[in-house]
Write a protein that holds these residues in place. Structure first.
Motif: not given
Length: 69
Positions: A12-18, A65-69
């Motif tokens: 998740s983006m939270k995990e990436v930011n952490d 790499s960020e993607y949308t579902k």
């Protein structure tokens, strides 16, 4: 990794930011030498949890790499 090993995780983006916060903090001189990444749905086997531990001094580069579902 400094050995040429490459790892890929679906986070998740939270995990990436952490992770980025941990990495930047360690670079600045504070924090633990390792960071645990939860493997979530890639948890194969009879385990209740699996984590990969990244070692700060073994990370050469990382890509997000960020993607949308």
């Amino acid at each position: 990794m400094t050995t040429g090993l490459e790892k890929e995780f679906d986070l998740s983006m939270k995990e990436v930011n952490d992770f980025i916060s941990w990495y930047e903090g360690k670079q600045a001189g504070s924090g633990s030498a390792s960071y645990a990444i939860n493997k979530h749905d890639n948890n194969k086997g009879p385990f209740s949890s699996r984590k990969d531990y990244m070692l700060f001094d073994r990370i050469l580069t990382f890509e997000v790499s960020e993607y949308t579902k």
